[in-house]
Structures are given as structure tokens and as C-alpha cells.
Design an enzyme around this catalytic site. Structure first.
Site, PDB file in Angstrom:
ATOM      1  N   CYS A  80       0.737  -1.230   0.039  1.00  0.00           N
ATOM      2  CA  CYS A  80      -0.024  -0.202   0.052  1.00  0.00           C
ATOM      3  C   CYS A  80       0.817   1.123  -0.131  1.00  0.00           C
ATOM      4  O   CYS A  80       0.440   2.291  -0.003  1.00  0.00           O
ATOM      5  CB  CYS A  80      -1.058   0.094   1.444  1.00  0.00           C
ATOM      6  N   GLN A  81       2.277   1.232   0.009  1.00  0.00           N
ATOM      7  CA  GLN A  81       2.859   2.345   0.152  1.00  0.00           C
ATOM      8  C   GLN A  81       2.630   3.368  -0.803  1.00  0.00           C
ATOM      9  O   GLN A  81       2.549   4.762  -0.680  1.00  0.00           O
ATOM     10  CB  GLN A  81       4.441   2.118   0.152  1.00  0.00           C
TER      11      GLN A  81
END
Length: 389
Positions: A80-81
Site C-alpha cells: 500500500c505504500q
């Protein structure tokens, strides 16, 4: 029913699938520490994970061909970065964006359904174009991007195919932002879930209704005092009579859908000794970590509310929300076991690695109980539609 898990991390999503009755056909994770966590628990005969086939490898190198036509559900949390509030917000320009790989897995395996989880940041206005692109790809995974094709050109091609009357979506896909606290998890954790069913199955499905409520927690604190009585405490908080009346009116208006109270940090920690107590070493992963301090924007979770979202210790906020305010007013870090309870992992599930390494695994995890709620609902839809289950 068989599940294939991508980007398994600490195993929260896969454990929820297993609890709901899915058999794990493959659990894929490239992180060495997370895989060590799986193997430690397998050696300890932890029933939920004991029979998992673990593949310690990058999901892009996995051979999906043998699974085609033999998988009911693909699940996973693509890294999800690229969309995190604390990240660099590069979305598809970030090489850590694994949505293309998740879509490729759906295309190669052709499961009956899939569920993918990501941070709420993906639904922000700045990512709206990419969110639309993700949805189109999930609906039409068979329309893959050509090697020499720009993302923008691929999106245009998908849009044209999607709006053509001859082209029904391969998957019917919906998404929603879910607050874990609304399903009994002692943590205010908002995440977006994408759920798709193969359109030829004719499945009608909607996201599960919330089971827990902040208003009910307030009612049991300020009206009945039940919350304080359960914890054998004096009422530590007060609100005005006008606020109480407004609360009662809201609850009366929702009386057709009764819910339980949000679970708090204090609720979740019941039965755990203080980590500095002589009994603490008897509890796995329950070791005191010194050095916690509050600073602007990171003041710790309150004991009598659900915890703030656990962080993975990245983006310049090590510790960050991974601490809480004690009754004495000071802050301290959650132990690994306490954080595991915030994520509803079983107490007999052991985490491998240092405090920071284990907190990284936990901060990236899907709460087990929330995963189970979603999986039970998806499994029911599949069983109701396909007669051979």
C-alpha cells in the site's frame, strides 16, 4: 472451497479465510520475517496455519498456471505504500504498486471471486483516475496491457470495451471503505476492500452490515455506566446532558438495527499482565519496550476508545501510533502481544523477529476478525450459487 493468498504478510487475511472454511491452496509472501512467523507457528502446530503451503517468493515469479480453474477465491493486500498517507503518493509510478500483479493473478487463475485490501488513501481525489483504472482492470482482467502500451492508452481501450454493449464485465466488482471498529476490532482502522464475483455466476452480494457502534459505546459509558462497571472503574469521562439526549435520540432512530459497542483498548487488553510484571514472561511476545514518548500528531491511543490505526513503523513515524496512554497519564509502546490483540490475532499465534520487525508485520496486517467477517459473507454467496459446495 480453495483460496490462493497473495502478499500474505503476517497472515491476517488468510487466517480469516481459513476460519471461514477456505482451504489455502497457496500462501505467497516474499518477506523472510513473515514467512519465519508462519513456519514457527506451523512447527507449534497452530491449527489455522499448520497445513498452509507457504511459498517464500515474489508473487510475480509464482507459476499460476496449475491453479487455473481450481481456485474459488483469490485474496491479498497489494503493498500500500504508493497510496499511504505517509507515503510518496506515486500510485502507478511507484514500483511497489502491486495491483498490476494482483490483476494478472486474477487473469491467469480465473477464480470465482476475489477480495483485495488496501489503504483508504487509494480513494482520495488525487488517485481518482488510477482508482478508476484499477476497477476497469478488475472488471476486465483478460484485457491486459500490451508491452509497448502506455497506461493512459490502456485505460482508454478498457473504457471503450467496457461501454460497448457487446462486452459484459468478466467480474462484477464493488469497493467500500470499512472501519474495522464497526466490526468489533478494537482499532479505528479504515481500509478499502475490493470484492469481485465472476459475472457468469449471477451472484448478488453486498458488504456486511456493521455490527458495532461508537454510539453504543458512548451510551454504555454515559447513560448506563455499564462499560465502567465491567472494568470495575469509576466513570472517568463526562458529557453534557444535551449530548446525552442527542445520543439517545440517535440510538432510538437506529433501534431497528441493534449493534454492540465499539471495543476499546482496555477491552482488548483484559487478562494480559503489565509487561513489566513478573508474570509477563509467561505470555508469548509480551515484552516491554522502553522509549515511548508523545509528540505533535502522535499522542498515543486512549484506553477507553478503539486504538488508533497501528503503523508499520515506516514513513518517518517509528512507534507513532503504536503506543497508548496509560491510566497514570504516561505513554508506553504496545507489546507485540498487545498489538496482536488490536489486530485480533489469536494469543497462541507467535510473531518472529524484533519489536520493530513484528510491529511492521502487524501494522501491515488485515485484522483476522474482519477478514473472517468478509470471508464468511463471500463463502455464503458462493455456496448459495454453486451447487457443488
Amino acid at each position: 472451497m480453495r483460496n490462493l493468498e497473495l502478499f500474505a504478510g503476517a497472515g491476517g487475511l488468510a487466517m480469516g479465510m481459513s476460519r471461514a472454511g477456505f482451504e489455502q491452496a497457496a500462501v505467497i509472501e516474499r518477506d523472510r520475517a513473515a514467512c519465519s512467523t508462519f513456519r514457527i507457528n506451523q512447527r507449534h502446530h497452530m491449527s489455522l496455519v499448520e497445513d498452509w503451503p507457504i511459498f517464500e517468493m515474489d508473487a510475480k515469479d509464482f507459476d499460476y498456471d496449475p491453479y487455473k480453474g481450481h481456485i474459488d477465491l483469490i485474496s491479498g493486500g497489494p503493498p500500500c505504500q504508493p497510496f499511504s498517507m505517509g507515503g510518496k503518493h506515486k500510485s502507478h509510478n511507484d514500483d511497489r504498486d502491486m495491483f498490476p500483479l494482483a490483476i494478472k493473478a486474477v487473469r491467469d487463475v480465473h477464480p470465482k471471486a476475489f477480495i483485495f485490501e488496501n489503504v483508504r488513501g487509494l480513494t482520495r481525489k488525487s488517485f481518482s483516475n488510477y482508482l478508476a483504472y484499477i476497477l476497469l482492470q478488475l472488471q476486465h482482467p483478460e484485457i491486459s496491457r500490451n508491452d509497448d502500451e502506455e497506461i493512459y492508452d490502456h485505460q482508454i481501450r478498457l473504457e471503450k470495451e467496457h461501454t460497448a454493449s457487446r462486452m459484459a464485465p468478466t467480474y462484477n466488482v464493488i469497493y467500500n471503505v470499512i472501519n474495522a471498529a464497526d466490526f468489533g476490532i478494537p482499532q479505528k482502522r479504515e481500509r478499502v476492500f475490493f470484492v469481485g464475483f465472476r459475472s457468469d455466476l449471477g451472484i448478488s452480494w453486498s458488504f456486511p452490515e456493521p455490527t458495532h457502534s461508537s454510539d453504543v459505546l458512548s451510551y454504555e459509558k454515559f447513560v448506563t455506566r455499564q462499560y465502567w462497571d465491567e472494568h470495575r472503574l469509576f466513570n472517568r469521562e463526562q458529557i453534557s446532558s444535551e449530548a446525552i439526549q442527542a445520543l439517545v435520540r440517535r440510538l432510538e432512530a437506529k433501534c431497528t438495527h441493534p449493534r454492540r459497542r465499539w471495543r476499546t483498548v482496555r477491552d482488548a487488553l483484559v487478562g494480559l499482565p503489565d509487561p513489566q510484571d513478573r508474570m509477563a514472561p509467561l505470555v508469548a511476545n509480551h515484552v516491554f519496550t522502553p522509549g515511548a514518548r508523545a509528540y505533535p500528531g502522535h499522542t498515543g491511543s486512549r484506553l477507553d476508545e478503539p486504538a488508533k490505526t497501528l503503523k508499520a513503523g515506516q514513513h518517518g513515524v517509528p512507534g507513532g501510533e503504536n503506543m497508548f496512554v496509560q491510566d497514570c497519564g504516561g505513554v508506553r509502546y504496545f507489546t507485540i502481544r498487545e498489538a496482536a490483540r488490536m489486530q485480533t490475532f489469536p494469543d497462541n499465534y507467535t510473531f518472529h523477529g524484533s519489536w520493530s520487525e513484528s510491529m511492521r508485520q502487524l501494522g501491515n496486517a488485515v485484522p483476522v476478525q474482519l477478514a473472517e467477517v468478509m470471508a464468511v459473507s463471500i463463502a455464503a454467496a458462493l455456496r448459495a450459487t454453486v451447487g457443488n459446495y
